[in-house]
Scaffold this motif. Structure first.
Motif, mmCIF file in Angstrom:
data_model
loop_
_atom_site.group_PDB
_atom_site.id
_atom_site.type_symbol
_atom_site.label_atom_id
_atom_site.label_comp_id
_atom_site.label_asym_id
_atom_site.label_seq_id
_atom_site.Cartn_x
_atom_site.Cartn_y
_atom_site.Cartn_z
ATOM 1 N N ALA A 1 0.825 -1.216 0.000
ATOM 2 C CA ALA A 1 0.000 0.000 0.000
ATOM 3 C C ALA A 1 0.853 1.258 0.000
ATOM 4 O O ALA A 1 0.560 2.222 -0.718
ATOM 5 N N VAL A 2 1.904 1.264 0.783
ATOM 6 C CA VAL A 2 2.761 2.456 0.862
ATOM 7 C C VAL A 2 3.548 2.639 -0.434
ATOM 8 O O VAL A 2 3.641 3.752 -0.956
ATOM 9 N N ALA A 3 4.085 1.551 -0.973
ATOM 10 C CA ALA A 3 4.832 1.650 -2.227
ATOM 11 C C ALA A 3 3.929 2.171 -3.340
ATOM 12 O O ALA A 3 4.300 3.102 -4.071
ATOM 13 N N ALA A 4 2.739 1.598 -3.453
ATOM 14 C CA ALA A 4 1.813 2.037 -4.501
ATOM 15 C C ALA A 4 1.407 3.491 -4.295
ATOM 16 O O ALA A 4 1.373 4.278 -5.251
ATOM 17 N N GLY A 5 1.107 3.874 -3.050
ATOM 18 C CA GLY A 5 0.692 5.241 -2.767
ATOM 19 C C GLY A 5 1.775 6.260 -3.047
ATOM 20 O O GLY A 5 1.491 7.391 -3.449
ATOM 21 N N ALA A 6 3.028 5.859 -2.844
ATOM 22 C CA ALA A 6 4.148 6.777 -3.071
ATOM 23 C C ALA A 6 4.671 6.709 -4.497
ATOM 24 O O ALA A 6 5.553 7.483 -4.877
ATOM 25 N N GLY A 7 4.139 5.761 -5.278
ATOM 26 C CA GLY A 7 4.566 5.652 -6.675
ATOM 27 C C GLY A 7 5.942 5.041 -6.847
ATOM 28 O O GLY A 7 6.676 5.399 -7.774
ATOM 29 N N VAL A 8 6.317 4.126 -5.949
ATOM 30 C CA VAL A 8 7.598 3.429 -6.081
ATOM 31 C C VAL A 8 7.338 1.926 -6.059
ATOM 32 O O VAL A 8 6.261 1.470 -5.681
ATOM 33 N N THR A 9 8.335 1.171 -6.431
ATOM 34 C CA THR A 9 8.206 -0.281 -6.379
ATOM 35 C C THR A 9 8.378 -0.765 -4.945
ATOM 36 O O THR A 9 8.912 -0.032 -4.088
ATOM 37 N N LYS A 10 7.938 -1.991 -4.694
ATOM 38 C CA LYS A 10 8.169 -2.575 -3.370
ATOM 39 C C LYS A 10 9.667 -2.651 -3.084
ATOM 40 O O LYS A 10 10.106 -2.394 -1.969
ATOM 41 N N GLY A 11 10.443 -2.972 -4.116
ATOM 42 C CA GLY A 11 11.894 -3.010 -3.960
ATOM 43 C C GLY A 11 12.462 -1.646 -3.595
ATOM 44 O O GLY A 11 13.385 -1.546 -2.785
ATOM 45 N N GLY A 12 11.895 -0.609 -4.197
ATOM 46 C CA GLY A 12 12.336 0.746 -3.868
ATOM 47 C C GLY A 12 12.038 1.091 -2.428
ATOM 48 O O GLY A 12 12.857 1.703 -1.735
ATOM 49 N N LEU A 13 10.855 0.696 -1.949
ATOM 50 C CA LEU A 13 10.521 0.925 -0.543
ATOM 51 C C LEU A 13 11.469 0.151 0.358
ATOM 52 O O LEU A 13 12.001 0.690 1.333
ATOM 53 N N LEU A 14 11.703 -1.138 0.009
ATOM 54 C CA LEU A 14 12.564 -1.982 0.854
ATOM 55 C C LEU A 14 14.020 -1.534 0.835
ATOM 56 O O LEU A 14 14.778 -1.880 1.736
ATOM 57 N N HIS A 15 14.395 -0.742 -0.162
ATOM 58 C CA HIS A 15 15.735 -0.147 -0.172
ATOM 59 C C HIS A 15 15.875 0.853 0.986
ATOM 60 O O HIS A 15 16.938 0.966 1.596
ATOM 61 N N HIS A 16 14.797 1.553 1.288
ATOM 62 C CA HIS A 16 14.812 2.557 2.354
ATOM 63 C C HIS A 16 14.436 1.974 3.716
ATOM 64 O O HIS A 16 14.979 2.394 4.743
ATOM 65 N N PHE A 17 13.490 1.052 3.730
ATOM 66 C CA PHE A 17 12.989 0.463 4.981
ATOM 67 C C PHE A 17 12.887 -1.044 4.761
ATOM 68 O O PHE A 17 12.110 -1.492 3.923
ATOM 69 N N ASP A 18 13.669 -1.813 5.508
ATOM 70 C CA ASP A 18 13.752 -3.245 5.207
ATOM 71 C C ASP A 18 12.573 -4.077 5.704
ATOM 72 O O ASP A 18 12.524 -5.279 5.466
ATOM 73 N N SER A 19 11.610 -3.437 6.371
ATOM 74 C CA SER A 19 10.435 -4.168 6.849
ATOM 75 C C SER A 19 9.323 -3.176 7.185
ATOM 76 O O SER A 19 9.569 -1.966 7.295
ATOM 77 N N LYS A 20 8.136 -3.708 7.381
ATOM 78 C CA LYS A 20 7.022 -2.867 7.813
ATOM 79 C C LYS A 20 7.346 -2.244 9.169
ATOM 80 O O LYS A 20 7.047 -1.071 9.414
ATOM 81 N N GLN A 21 7.974 -3.001 10.063
ATOM 82 C CA GLN A 21 8.319 -2.483 11.384
ATOM 83 C C GLN A 21 9.300 -1.323 11.280
ATOM 84 O O GLN A 21 9.179 -0.333 12.000
ATOM 85 N N ALA A 22 10.267 -1.440 10.365
ATOM 86 C CA ALA A 22 11.226 -0.344 10.175
ATOM 87 C C ALA A 22 10.525 0.895 9.635
ATOM 88 O O ALA A 22 10.839 2.021 10.023
ATOM 89 N N LEU A 23 9.556 0.696 8.740
ATOM 90 C CA LEU A 23 8.784 1.815 8.200
ATOM 91 C C LEU A 23 7.958 2.473 9.296
ATOM 92 O O LEU A 23 7.952 3.704 9.432
ATOM 93 N N LEU A 24 7.270 1.665 10.117
ATOM 94 C CA LEU A 24 6.489 2.211 11.233
ATOM 95 C C LEU A 24 7.378 2.991 12.188
ATOM 96 O O LEU A 24 7.015 4.079 12.641
ATOM 97 N N ALA A 25 8.543 2.439 12.508
ATOM 98 C CA ALA A 25 9.463 3.125 13.411
ATOM 99 C C ALA A 25 9.922 4.450 12.822
ATOM 100 O O ALA A 25 10.036 5.451 13.538
#
Length: 196
Positions: A48-72
């Protein structure tokens, strides 16, 4: 319209686009925060976050390696915003004793009228069950209390901060009825108790 220069090695032009990691990271944080405010922290997913921000899941995981890291990261970002809000409030308060407590009370009440659209409300419940978020909060409040020990360690001021926390928690538990049950003038009551 001017055509983009074609890459010399035949790679698509998108790969030659200048990377903007800070802008991508900011977009991911903002998108996650918006999802949390609108749907609750439980709705934050990598997809949901990757799609909303217009990036790939891989692009999101480059910045935050997990949902917990993103929440933090979203929670840390909120704490930084709260820090700035508190510092601005303290800068205009001429009375040293209780200055942090008064700024803290104001910050606790600042988005109260947003009710269920409050990002703090959405992430606070996650903070209760997520040890990493709870640790971020405790480190933040401990750091602030060390910094303001000389002016805000009085037990009466501690009681005021805890009362603000209690009102904030009560609002989270009843997002639609909290304002009727605990009226807005409680902020003024707490500020008066803190010497403001």
């Amino acid at each position: 319209m001017v055509a983009a220069p074609s890459p010399a090695n035949g790679a698509p032009s998108a790969h030659r686009r200048k990377k903007q990691p800070e802008q991508v990271r900011r977009a991911l944080l903002d998108c996650a925060a918006q999802i949390a405010a609108e749907q609750g922290a439980h709705a934050i997913t990598i997809q949901a976050v990757a799609a909303g921000a217009g990036v790939t899941k891989g692009g999101l995981l480059h910045h935050f390696d997990s949902k917990q890291a993103l929440l933090a990261a979203v929670f840390s970002d909120l704490l930084e915003q709260m820090d700035r809000e508190i510092d601005r409030s303290m800068a205009t308060d001429a009375v040293a004793r209780g200055r942090f407590t008064r700024a803290y009370v104001r910050a606790c009440f600042s988005d109260r009228l947003l009710g269920e659209r409050s990002l703090w409300a959405a992430l606070s419940l996650a903070g209760v069950s997520e040890p990493a978020l709870r640790s971020l909060w405790l480190n933040w409040i401990d750091g602030r209390m060390q910094r303001h020990f000389d002016t805000d360690s009085d037990p009466n001021l501690t009681a005021v901060r805890l009362a603000a926390d209690g009102i904030w928690l009560a609002d989270i538990m009843d997002k639609t009825g909290g304002l009727q049950r605990y009226p807005q003038n409680l902020e003024a009551v707490l500020l008066a108790m803190a010497g403001g």
